[in-house]
Design a protein around this motif. Structure first.
Motif, PDB file in Angstrom:
ATOM      1  N   SER A  76     -35.420   1.456  71.771  1.00  9.18           N
ATOM      2  CA  SER A  76     -35.764   2.684  70.872  1.00  9.18           C
ATOM      3  C   SER A  76     -36.989   2.808  70.173  1.00  9.18           C
ATOM      4  O   SER A  76     -37.158   1.641  69.433  1.00  9.18           O
ATOM      5  N   VAL A  77     -37.645   3.848  70.146  1.00  3.74           N
ATOM      6  CA  VAL A  77     -38.828   3.729  69.340  1.00  3.74           C
ATOM      7  C   VAL A  77     -38.823   5.038  68.531  1.00  3.74           C
ATOM      8  O   VAL A  77     -38.682   6.197  68.815  1.00  3.74           O
ATOM      9  N   SER A  78     -38.877   4.849  67.159  1.00  3.03           N
ATOM     10  CA  SER A  78     -38.719   5.568  66.175  1.00  3.03           C
ATOM     11  C   SER A  78     -39.840   6.702  66.240  1.00  3.03           C
ATOM     12  O   SER A  78     -41.021   6.217  66.740  1.00  3.03           O
ATOM     13  N   LEU A  79     -39.712   7.875  65.746  1.00  4.07           N
ATOM     14  CA  LEU A  79     -40.919   8.719  65.534  1.00  4.07           C
ATOM     15  C   LEU A  79     -42.215   8.025  64.613  1.00  4.07           C
ATOM     16  O   LEU A  79     -43.259   8.246  65.275  1.00  4.07           O
ATOM     17  N   ALA A  80     -41.594   7.418  63.615  1.00  3.48           N
ATOM     18  CA  ALA A  80     -42.639   6.813  62.863  1.00  3.48           C
ATOM     19  C   ALA A  80     -43.436   5.712  63.651  1.00  3.48           C
ATOM     20  O   ALA A  80     -44.469   5.639  63.629  1.00  3.48           O
ATOM     21  N   VAL A  81     -42.726   4.838  64.753  1.00  2.00           N
ATOM     22  CA  VAL A  81     -43.488   3.857  65.327  1.00  2.00           C
ATOM     23  C   VAL A  81     -44.292   4.533  66.373  1.00  2.00           C
ATOM     24  O   VAL A  81     -45.381   4.028  66.540  1.00  2.00           O
ATOM     25  N   LEU A  82     -43.700   5.506  67.075  1.00  2.00           N
ATOM     26  CA  LEU A  82     -44.612   6.408  67.867  1.00  2.00           C
ATOM     27  C   LEU A  82     -45.840   6.972  67.616  1.00  2.00           C
ATOM     28  O   LEU A  82     -46.977   6.937  67.950  1.00  2.00           O
ATOM     29  N   THR A  83     -45.741   7.439  65.978  1.00  2.00           N
ATOM     30  CA  THR A  83     -46.935   7.885  65.357  1.00  2.00           C
ATOM     31  C   THR A  83     -47.826   6.894  65.191  1.00  2.00           C
ATOM     32  O   THR A  83     -49.244   7.234  65.393  1.00  2.00           O
ATOM     33  N   VAL A  84     -47.380   5.563  64.856  1.00  2.00           N
ATOM     34  CA  VAL A  84     -48.480   4.464  64.684  1.00  2.00           C
ATOM     35  C   VAL A  84     -49.125   4.205  65.594  1.00  2.00           C
ATOM     36  O   VAL A  84     -50.387   3.829  65.800  1.00  2.00           O
ATOM     37  N   MET A  85     -48.458   4.253  66.993  1.00  2.00           N
ATOM     38  CA  MET A  85     -49.036   3.834  68.293  1.00  2.00           C
ATOM     39  C   MET A  85     -49.958   4.724  68.661  1.00  2.00           C
ATOM     40  O   MET A  85     -50.802   4.662  69.668  1.00  2.00           O
ATOM     41  N   GLU A  86     -50.286   5.904  68.171  1.00  2.00           N
ATOM     42  CA  GLU A  86     -51.330   6.752  68.456  1.00  2.00           C
ATOM     43  C   GLU A  86     -52.641   6.187  67.789  1.00  2.00           C
ATOM     44  O   GLU A  86     -53.759   6.525  68.563  1.00  2.00           O
ATOM     45  N   GLN A  87     -52.668   5.147  67.077  1.00  2.00           N
ATOM     46  CA  GLN A  87     -53.922   4.465  66.767  1.00  2.00           C
ATOM     47  C   GLN A  87     -54.148   3.486  67.618  1.00  2.00           C
ATOM     48  O   GLN A  87     -55.471   2.923  67.595  1.00  2.00           O
ATOM     49  N   LEU A  88     -53.476   3.153  68.461  1.00  2.00           N
ATOM     50  CA  LEU A  88     -53.698   2.218  69.593  1.00  2.00           C
ATOM     51  C   LEU A  88     -54.638   2.728  70.803  1.00  2.00           C
ATOM     52  O   LEU A  88     -54.694   3.869  71.149  1.00  2.00           O
ATOM     53  N   THR A  89     -55.545   1.826  71.448  1.00  2.00           N
ATOM     54  CA  THR A  89     -56.205   2.240  72.739  1.00  2.00           C
ATOM     55  C   THR A  89     -55.349   2.489  73.714  1.00  2.00           C
ATOM     56  O   THR A  89     -54.178   2.000  73.617  1.00  2.00           O
ATOM     57  N   PRO A  90     -55.573   3.293  74.833  1.00  2.00           N
ATOM     58  CA  PRO A  90     -54.779   3.616  75.787  1.00  2.00           C
ATOM     59  C   PRO A  90     -54.421   2.115  76.378  1.00  2.00           C
ATOM     60  O   PRO A  90     -53.220   1.847  76.862  1.00  2.00           O
ATOM     61  N   ALA A  91     -55.097   1.107  76.697  1.00  2.00           N
ATOM     62  CA  ALA A  91     -54.743  -0.083  77.121  1.00  2.00           C
ATOM     63  C   ALA A  91     -53.939  -0.925  76.189  1.00  2.00           C
ATOM     64  O   ALA A  91     -53.081  -1.493  76.896  1.00  2.00           O
ATOM     65  N   GLU A  92     -54.157  -0.921  75.003  1.00  2.00           N
ATOM     66  CA  GLU A  92     -53.216  -1.656  73.999  1.00  2.00           C
ATOM     67  C   GLU A  92     -51.919  -0.967  74.015  1.00  2.00           C
ATOM     68  O   GLU A  92     -50.910  -1.638  73.907  1.00  2.00           O
ATOM     69  N   ARG A  93     -51.789   0.257  74.069  1.00  2.00           N
ATOM     70  CA  ARG A  93     -50.460   1.116  74.250  1.00  2.00           C
ATOM     71  C   ARG A  93     -49.714   0.668  75.484  1.00  2.00           C
ATOM     72  O   ARG A  93     -48.665   0.573  75.181  1.00  2.00           O
ATOM     73  N   THR A  94     -50.460   0.714  76.296  1.00  2.00           N
ATOM     74  CA  THR A  94     -49.858   0.460  77.844  1.00  2.00           C
ATOM     75  C   THR A  94     -49.237  -1.196  77.869  1.00  2.00           C
ATOM     76  O   THR A  94     -48.178  -1.233  78.169  1.00  2.00           O
ATOM     77  N   ALA A  95     -50.019  -2.014  77.399  1.00  2.00           N
ATOM     78  CA  ALA A  95     -49.610  -3.252  77.374  1.00  2.00           C
ATOM     79  C   ALA A  95     -48.432  -3.502  76.443  1.00  2.00           C
ATOM     80  O   ALA A  95     -47.569  -4.198  76.774  1.00  2.00           O
ATOM     81  N   PHE A  96     -48.331  -3.048  75.263  1.00  2.00           N
ATOM     82  CA  PHE A  96     -47.367  -3.074  74.167  1.00  2.00           C
ATOM     83  C   PHE A  96     -45.887  -2.331  74.870  1.00  2.00           C
ATOM     84  O   PHE A  96     -45.169  -3.043  74.710  1.00  2.00           O
ATOM     85  N   VAL A  97     -46.175  -1.311  75.213  1.00  2.00           N
ATOM     86  CA  VAL A  97     -45.104  -0.541  75.742  1.00  2.00           C
ATOM     87  C   VAL A  97     -44.412  -1.421  76.781  1.00  2.00           C
ATOM     88  O   VAL A  97     -43.078  -1.449  76.911  1.00  2.00           O
TER      89      VAL A  97
END
Length: 294
Positions: free
Chosen positions: A106-127
């Motif tokens: 589960s990913v909280s709204l707070a964490v999803l909001t922080v994830m907006e700061q990631l580059t597309p590649a960073e976000r993809t690898a992390f998720v």
């Protein structure tokens, strides 16, 4: 239109919940995730399935690439968004181990909001790696990178998410008690009660999208947030007899849903709790982001 009786449809439908969860966590938007799922289905129809060794890895790569293509343009749209941009919330009655097995961490709204700061590649690898335990070889193939590069992307993203405020797991009972105390104080207009449950440095985030009145910037501090909440509760709960507030799981954590009427959601509230106090609140009232909720 999906032929639900075909073997290809059966194979796709078996992975739908998982794939939709991947898309939502990559995009932070239920609407965009649904569009990606439709595109993925069309591509699945066209592929020679005799050349697909394993269905789930193949479809994960398809969905990942479609989301990756969207992330760049989504960032540009969100930079011109009116006020704060918050993800579209997921609401359920309860969180279950069986559900988490299919939908990832589960990913909280707070964490999803922080994830907006990631580059597309960073976000993809992390998720893919941290939330769905996808191997770096598979991530690398989806991103067109080497496994080592994919590992570095995930590591960098993990660090940025942690620095952006992600905390360790909070006991659900403690989280629920804080939300309940907040709800009681808010509905009673009890400023003292609100100040007791709000961390002194609490931050209030809201998203009205310029459609519904909401704070354009984050509101900081328990005093300011308490007065804001008391005013909102007075307007929501006393001016309209049919309004109500109910507890629910919001992105896997105890939260609240405000109903304008029995069948119309007016807002969703999610909370970050630490040491029994609310440190962050995220409220989505933009009706375009609530249309998937009933």
């Amino acid at each position: 239109m999906i032929d639900v009786g075909s073997p290809s449809a059966d194979a796709f439908e078996a992975q739908r919940r998982y794939l939709g969860s991947v898309a939502y966590r990559l995009l932070g938007s239920v609407t965009d995730a649904e569009d990606v799922m439709q595109d993925a289905w069309l591509r699945w129809q066209a592929v020679d399935r005799s050349r697909v060794a394993e269905v789930r890895p193949y479809l994960t790569t398809v969905v990942t690439r479609l989301c990756y293509d969207l992330l760049g343009s989504a960032r540009a749209r969100r930079e011109s968004y009116y006020g704060e941009w918050l993800p579209e919330p997921l609401v359920s009655e309860e969180d279950s181990p069986a559900g988490r097995a299919e939908t990832g961490e589960s990913v909280s709204l707070a964490v999803l909001t922080v994830m907006e700061q990631l580059t597309p590649a960073e976000r993809t690898a992390f998720v893919l790696h941290d939330l769905f335990a996808v191997g770096f070889d598979e991530i690398a193939a989806a991103l067109g990178r080497t496994p080592d590069a994919a590992r570095q992307l995930a590591s960098r993203a993990r660090r940025r998410v942690r620095d952006g405020g992600r905390r360790g797991a909070v006991d659900p009972a403690e989280h629920r008690r804080a939300v309940s105390a907040f709800a009681t104080a808010a509905t009673q207009g009890d400023l003292t009660g609100l100040l007791a449950v709000l961390d002194p440095d609490v931050v209030w985030h809201s998203d009205g999208g310029g459609i519904v009145t909401a704070a354009v910037r984050p509101v900081h501090g328990a005093g300011k947030v308490a007065r804001l909440v008391a005013g909102l509760a007075a307007r929501w709960l006393t001016t309209q007899a049919r309004t109500s507030v109910r507890f629910a799981q919001v992105n896997g954590e105890p939260g609240m849903v405000w109903y304008e009427s029995p069948d119309r959601v007016g807002g969703v509230l999610a909370f970050t709790v630490l040491d029994g106090r609310i440190t962050e609140a995220h409220i989505v009232v933009n009706p375009e982001k609530l249309s998937h909720l009933v």
